[in-house]
Enzyme design. Sequence first.
Site, PDB file in Angstrom:
ATOM      1  N   ALA A  84      47.836  44.636  71.453  1.00 22.87           N
ATOM      2  CA  ALA A  84      47.357  43.445  70.750  1.00 22.87           C
ATOM      3  C   ALA A  84      48.277  42.303  71.177  1.00 22.87           C
ATOM      4  CB  ALA A  84      47.430  43.673  69.255  1.00 22.87           C
ATOM      5  N   GLU A 132      44.754  52.246  71.978  1.00 17.78           N
ATOM      6  CA  GLU A 132      43.737  52.443  70.933  1.00 17.78           C
ATOM      7  C   GLU A 132      42.336  52.102  71.458  1.00 17.78           C
ATOM      8  OE1 GLU A 132      46.141  49.965  68.170  1.00 17.78           O
ATOM      9  OE2 GLU A 132      45.627  51.498  66.705  1.00 17.78           O
TER      10      GLU A 132
HETATM   11  N1  DAK Z   1      51.068  40.462  73.880  1.00 17.53           N
HETATM   12  C1  DAK Z   1      51.263  39.252  74.444  1.00 17.53           C
HETATM   13  N2  DAK Z   1      51.776  39.063  75.657  1.00 17.53           N
HETATM   14  C2  DAK Z   1      52.122  40.145  76.363  1.00 17.53           C
HETATM   15  C3  DAK Z   1      51.959  41.453  75.855  1.00 17.53           C
HETATM   16  C4  DAK Z   1      51.393  41.599  74.541  1.00 17.53           C
HETATM   17  N3  DAK Z   1      51.165  42.788  73.997  1.00 17.53           N
HETATM   18  N4  DAK Z   1      52.423  42.311  76.790  1.00 17.53           N
HETATM   19  C5  DAK Z   1      52.832  41.578  77.827  1.00 17.53           C
HETATM   20  N5  DAK Z   1      52.668  40.285  77.584  1.00 17.53           N
HETATM   21  C6  DAK Z   1      52.988  39.155  78.447  1.00 17.53           C
HETATM   22  C7  DAK Z   1      54.500  38.970  78.538  1.00 17.53           C
HETATM   23  O1  DAK Z   1      54.972  38.249  77.433  1.00 17.53           O
HETATM   24  C8  DAK Z   1      54.622  38.203  79.829  1.00 17.53           C
HETATM   25  O2  DAK Z   1      54.273  36.867  79.599  1.00 17.53           O
HETATM   26  P1  DAK Z   1      55.127  35.646  80.269  1.00 17.53           P
HETATM   27  O3  DAK Z   1      56.522  35.855  79.806  1.00 17.53           O
HETATM   28  O4  DAK Z   1      54.951  35.844  81.752  1.00 17.53           O
HETATM   29  O5  DAK Z   1      54.474  34.405  79.736  1.00 17.53           O
HETATM   30  C9  DAK Z   1      53.519  38.804  80.701  1.00 17.53           C
HETATM   31  O6  DAK Z   1      52.616  39.453  79.783  1.00 17.53           O
HETATM   32  C10 DAK Z   1      54.025  39.860  81.659  1.00 17.53           C
HETATM   33  O7  DAK Z   1      54.777  40.793  80.924  1.00 17.53           O
HETATM   34  P2  DAK Z   1      56.290  41.192  81.294  1.00 17.53           P
HETATM   35  O8  DAK Z   1      56.977  40.083  82.019  1.00 17.53           O
HETATM   36  O9  DAK Z   1      56.923  41.722  80.061  1.00 17.53           O
HETATM   37  O10 DAK Z   1      56.025  42.364  82.336  1.00 17.53           O
HETATM   38  P3  DAK Z   1      56.966  43.615  82.635  1.00 17.53           P
HETATM   39  O11 DAK Z   1      56.404  44.268  83.850  1.00 17.53           O
HETATM   40  O12 DAK Z   1      58.396  43.227  82.657  1.00 17.53           O
HETATM   41  O13 DAK Z   1      56.752  44.592  81.378  1.00 17.53           O
HETATM   42  C11 DAK Z   1      55.462  45.741  79.703  1.00 17.53           C
HETATM   43  C12 DAK Z   1      55.482  45.154  81.127  1.00 17.53           C
HETATM   44  C13 DAK Z   1      54.016  46.192  79.409  1.00 17.53           C
HETATM   45  C14 DAK Z   1      56.393  46.968  79.643  1.00 17.53           C
HETATM   46  C15 DAK Z   1      55.960  44.664  78.710  1.00 17.53           C
HETATM   47  O14 DAK Z   1      55.176  43.492  78.933  1.00 17.53           O
HETATM   48  C16 DAK Z   1      55.798  45.069  77.275  1.00 17.53           C
HETATM   49  O15 DAK Z   1      56.625  45.837  76.752  1.00 17.53           O
HETATM   50  N6  DAK Z   1      54.780  44.530  76.647  1.00 17.53           N
HETATM   51  C17 DAK Z   1      54.531  44.730  75.253  1.00 17.53           C
HETATM   52  C18 DAK Z   1      54.021  46.113  74.996  1.00 17.53           C
HETATM   53  C19 DAK Z   1      53.766  46.241  73.539  1.00 17.53           C
HETATM   54  O16 DAK Z   1      54.707  46.395  72.747  1.00 17.53           O
HETATM   55  N7  DAK Z   1      52.524  46.068  73.230  1.00 17.53           N
HETATM   56  C20 DAK Z   1      52.109  45.862  71.863  1.00 17.53           C
HETATM   57  C21 DAK Z   1      52.084  47.099  71.123  1.00 17.53           C
HETATM   58  S1  DAK Z   1      51.836  46.679  69.480  1.00 17.53           S
HETATM   59  C22 DAK Z   1      47.484  44.575  64.056  1.00 17.53           C
HETATM   60  C23 DAK Z   1      46.701  45.532  64.597  1.00 17.53           C
HETATM   61  C24 DAK Z   1      47.074  46.158  65.745  1.00 17.53           C
HETATM   62  C25 DAK Z   1      48.278  45.832  66.322  1.00 17.53           C
HETATM   63  C26 DAK Z   1      49.073  44.858  65.765  1.00 17.53           C
HETATM   64  C27 DAK Z   1      48.698  44.229  64.642  1.00 17.53           C
HETATM   65  N8  DAK Z   1      47.122  43.906  62.863  1.00 17.53           N
HETATM   66  C28 DAK Z   1      45.906  44.298  62.234  1.00 17.53           C
HETATM   67  C29 DAK Z   1      47.839  42.811  62.398  1.00 17.53           C
HETATM   68  C30 DAK Z   1      48.660  46.457  67.517  1.00 17.53           C
HETATM   69  C31 DAK Z   1      49.848  46.123  68.027  1.00 17.53           C
HETATM   70  C32 DAK Z   1      50.186  46.481  69.349  1.00 17.53           C
HETATM   71  O17 DAK Z   1      49.381  46.616  70.232  1.00 17.53           O
END
Ligand code: DAK
Length: 277
Positions: A84, A132
């Site tokens: 997300a 998901e």
């Molecule tokens: N959201 C927004 N931007 C994201 C993102 C995300 N999930 N994942 C990556 N990006 C963006 C990064 O911020 C970066 O943007 P800039 O800095 O270039 O502007 C760009 O994509 C490239 O990412 P990285 O520079 O970080 O790339 P790397 O190769 O270094 O790393 C990575 C790739 C996938 C390991 C890393 O980007 C990462 O850890 N990303 C986040 C993974 C993560 O934690 N995903 C979210 C899981 S939590 C909800 C319902 C559901 C959810 C939440 C709330 N509610 C009902 C309220 C679910 C939550 C999730 O999905």
Amino acid sequence: MAYVKPYCELCGKKHHPMQYENLQISLEDGIAVVTISREKALNALNSRTMEELQHFFGDAAHEIEGLKGIILTGAGEKAFVAGADITEFSGLSATDGMKLAKRGQDVFFLIEHFPKPVVASVNGFALGGGCELAMACHLRIAGEKAKFGQPEVNLGLIPGYGGTQRLIQYIGKTKAMELLMTADIIGAADAHQLGLVNYLVPSGAEIEKAKELIEKIATKAPFAIAKVIECVNAYYEEGVDGFWKEVDAFGECSGTEDFKEGAAAFVEKRKATFSGR
Ligand code: DAK
């Protein structure tokens, strides 16, 4: 068979057109390829993308004549969907969070209950909401570079779009509990070995494999396929007796022209031609 749904599943209104910003859709030989296209944010699911997915699976896709199935994928080589959109969730109240989770679950439910096969073609990161989303599809193909995980606990959250429930369904409680608590990210080979994905293929071959599966399913009776989807989903639905659902669905299939054709083709030693009726 063309299946025309005259109203939107979620809002109940008549079919309403929508200009997609974050979904790219191509249609070839009855197979729709839906690409989530926010490559700079690793295709993270922002609210607009969720709206578009809702519109497509709840409404527009039901209008496509001769649709055999849908492939869902992410733009670029790095990510399917990296979760997300984290930038959208700061400052959410508990009530906001609940509303968003319910809405997201409803959208993913539309995918899971779509009457034709929906195949996730996972080409890179499928994390959090991305994992998901892949799990809401009926089948999953992983390329060698695919990575899966539910890292929400790193952010002080848990999965909100059905991840705690579907992960158990696919890989069992032992590993689901571990992945959900450790936030570990696993590679495609582990995901395949755990049963999270149907096939592991070389990078770049994901879509081709997904098409092959959809083409194979398209040779079967479409009504029966829709009933398989309904009955398998029923196993996991609270308050629904899947065995009775199967009895009902079997009865419905028995009354179709396709059943007559399938049985006749078997006896006559020829290939069946199904009409979807
Ligand atoms: N959201 C927004 N931007 C994201 C993102 C995300 N999930 N994942 C990556 N990006 C963006 C990064 O911020 C970066 O943007 P800039 O800095 O270039 O502007 C760009 O994509 C490239 O990412 P990285 O520079 O970080 O790339 P790397 O190769 O270094 O790393 C990575 C790739 C996938 C390991 C890393 O980007 C990462 O850890 N990303 C986040 C993974 C993560 O934690 N995903 C979210 C899981 S939590 C909800 C319902 C559901 C959810 C939440 C709330 N509610 C009902 C309220 C679910 C939550 C999730 O999905």
